[in-house]
Design a protein around this motif. Structure first.
Motif, mmCIF file in Angstrom:
data_model
loop_
_atom_site.group_PDB
_atom_site.id
_atom_site.type_symbol
_atom_site.label_atom_id
_atom_site.label_comp_id
_atom_site.label_asym_id
_atom_site.label_seq_id
_atom_site.Cartn_x
_atom_site.Cartn_y
_atom_site.Cartn_z
ATOM 1 N N TYR A 1 0.808 -1.226 0.000
ATOM 2 C CA TYR A 1 0.000 0.000 0.000
ATOM 3 C C TYR A 1 0.836 1.267 0.000
ATOM 4 C CZ TYR A 1 0.161 0.400 5.238
ATOM 5 O OH TYR A 1 0.525 0.526 6.560
ATOM 6 N N CYS B 1 -1.507 -1.416 -3.803
ATOM 7 C CA CYS B 1 -2.814 -1.971 -3.460
ATOM 8 C C CYS B 1 -2.949 -2.052 -1.947
ATOM 9 C CB CYS B 1 -2.993 -3.362 -4.076
ATOM 10 S SG CYS B 1 -4.547 -4.179 -3.644
ATOM 11 N N ASN B 2 -4.073 -1.591 -1.428
ATOM 12 C CA ASN B 2 -4.419 -1.770 -0.022
ATOM 13 C C ASN B 2 -5.163 -3.091 0.093
ATOM 14 O OD1 ASN B 2 -5.596 -1.809 2.531
ATOM 15 N ND2 ASN B 2 -5.913 0.399 2.576
ATOM 16 N N ALA C 1 -8.713 -3.358 1.574
ATOM 17 C CA ALA C 1 -9.789 -2.508 1.074
ATOM 18 C C ALA C 1 -9.998 -2.564 -0.431
ATOM 19 C CB ALA C 1 -9.524 -1.059 1.489
ATOM 20 N N GLU C 2 -9.030 -3.091 -1.178
ATOM 21 C CA GLU C 2 -9.107 -3.035 -2.636
ATOM 22 C C GLU C 2 -8.965 -4.420 -3.254
ATOM 23 O OE1 GLU C 2 -7.046 1.342 -3.285
ATOM 24 O OE2 GLU C 2 -5.766 -0.431 -3.277
ATOM 25 N N ASP C 3 -9.525 -4.583 -4.453
ATOM 26 C CA ASP C 3 -9.302 -5.815 -5.203
ATOM 27 C C ASP C 3 -7.834 -5.903 -5.595
ATOM 28 O OD1 ASP C 3 -11.913 -6.673 -5.066
ATOM 29 O OD2 ASP C 3 -12.484 -5.782 -6.983
ATOM 30 N N THR C 4 -7.303 -7.097 -5.546
ATOM 31 C CA THR C 4 -5.886 -7.310 -5.836
ATOM 32 C C THR C 4 -5.648 -7.439 -7.331
ATOM 33 O OG1 THR C 4 -5.598 -8.448 -3.723
ATOM 34 C CG2 THR C 4 -3.926 -8.829 -5.408
ATOM 35 N N THR D 1 -10.359 -12.050 -9.986
ATOM 36 C CA THR D 1 -9.845 -11.505 -8.724
ATOM 37 C C THR D 1 -10.029 -12.479 -7.566
ATOM 38 O OG1 THR D 1 -11.967 -10.420 -8.298
ATOM 39 C CG2 THR D 1 -10.258 -9.118 -9.385
#
Length: 234
Positions: A89, A114-115, A118-121, A131
């Motif tokens: 992140y 990427c978080n 909280a986010e799609d990888t 995903t």
């Protein structure tokens, strides 16, 4: 084990760390700190070689890849760069790993900001945009530790509570999750990641040097592997 929130659990801290490490790399070529040391990296690579030998069909993701040390070690061990991906992140962690990759001619290893919670990888090009249930192996070397030091929510829960389920949803049935931690014991990792709703079960462990104190023996670092059940048992 419950931890009090610490600056080590904040994005601001890691942004500053990697801003400095990136500046040092550009100035003197210092690639930055190897968390838990080279031996822990070697042991994780050896475990991977034994359980998932190199193949172009694999997909390997490191959560919190930092300066990319573990993924570079896998590439040096014979894993195709095209099956390796890292997320972090902190933008400068990704900038640093990409800069190091360029000097090592490992530019095909994928690094993305990427978080994870909280986010799609982001996936590999060969994974056609999927995903969920996409990865053969997830790796974590210290990221779960840092997340566990984050600020608790209104219910008093650590952000780490969300981690096991989010990791499990990314793994193929039969896929593996290999984690190295210094804040959590082997038993604590088993409790967190083998919960029935994750579909993960204990697979194996990596032995680290032990110490004795007060009549008890233990390791400073714990590395545990879990495998996702092919079918979640109801």
């Amino acid at each position: 084990m419950a931890f009090q929130p610490s600056k080590l659990g904040t994005k601001e801290h890691w942004d500053k760390v990697y801003e400095e490490e990136l500046a040092n790399f550009k100035e003197i070529g210092d690639e930055g700190e190897i968390w838990f040391g080279e031996e822990s990296v070697d042991k994780m690579v050896e475990w991977t070689e034994e359980n998932l030998p190199p193949s172009d069909d694999l997909s390997i993701l490191e959560i919190g890849s930092g300066n990319g040390t573990l993924l570079f070690a896998l590439a040096e061990a014979g894993y195709s760069q095209k099956v390796l991906s890292g997320i972090d992140y902190s933008p400068d962690a990704v900038n640093l790993s990409q800069a190091i990759a360029a000097t090592r001619e490992m530019n095909t290893i994928q690094f993305n900001v990427c978080n994870f919670l909280a986010e799609d990888t982001p996936t590999l090009p060969k994974m056609a945009g999927s995903t969920l249930e996409a990865w053969d192996l997830l790796l974590d070397k210290g990221t779960y530790d840092a997340i566990g030091l984050g600020v608790k929510d209104d219910e008093g829960k650590s952000p780490a509570a969300k981690y096991p389920a989010r990791a499990a949803r990314l793994m193929k049935p039969g896929g593996f999750f290999l984690i190295t931690s210094c804040n959590f014991t082997e038993d604590e990792l088993k409790t967190a990641f083998s919960a029935c709703d994750t579909g993960l079960q204990y697979h194996s462990r990596i032995q680290h040097p032990t110490f004795s104190y007060g009549g008890k023996s233990g390791s400073i670092v714990s590395t545990v592997a879990f495998q996702k059940k092919s079918q979640i048992q109801m």
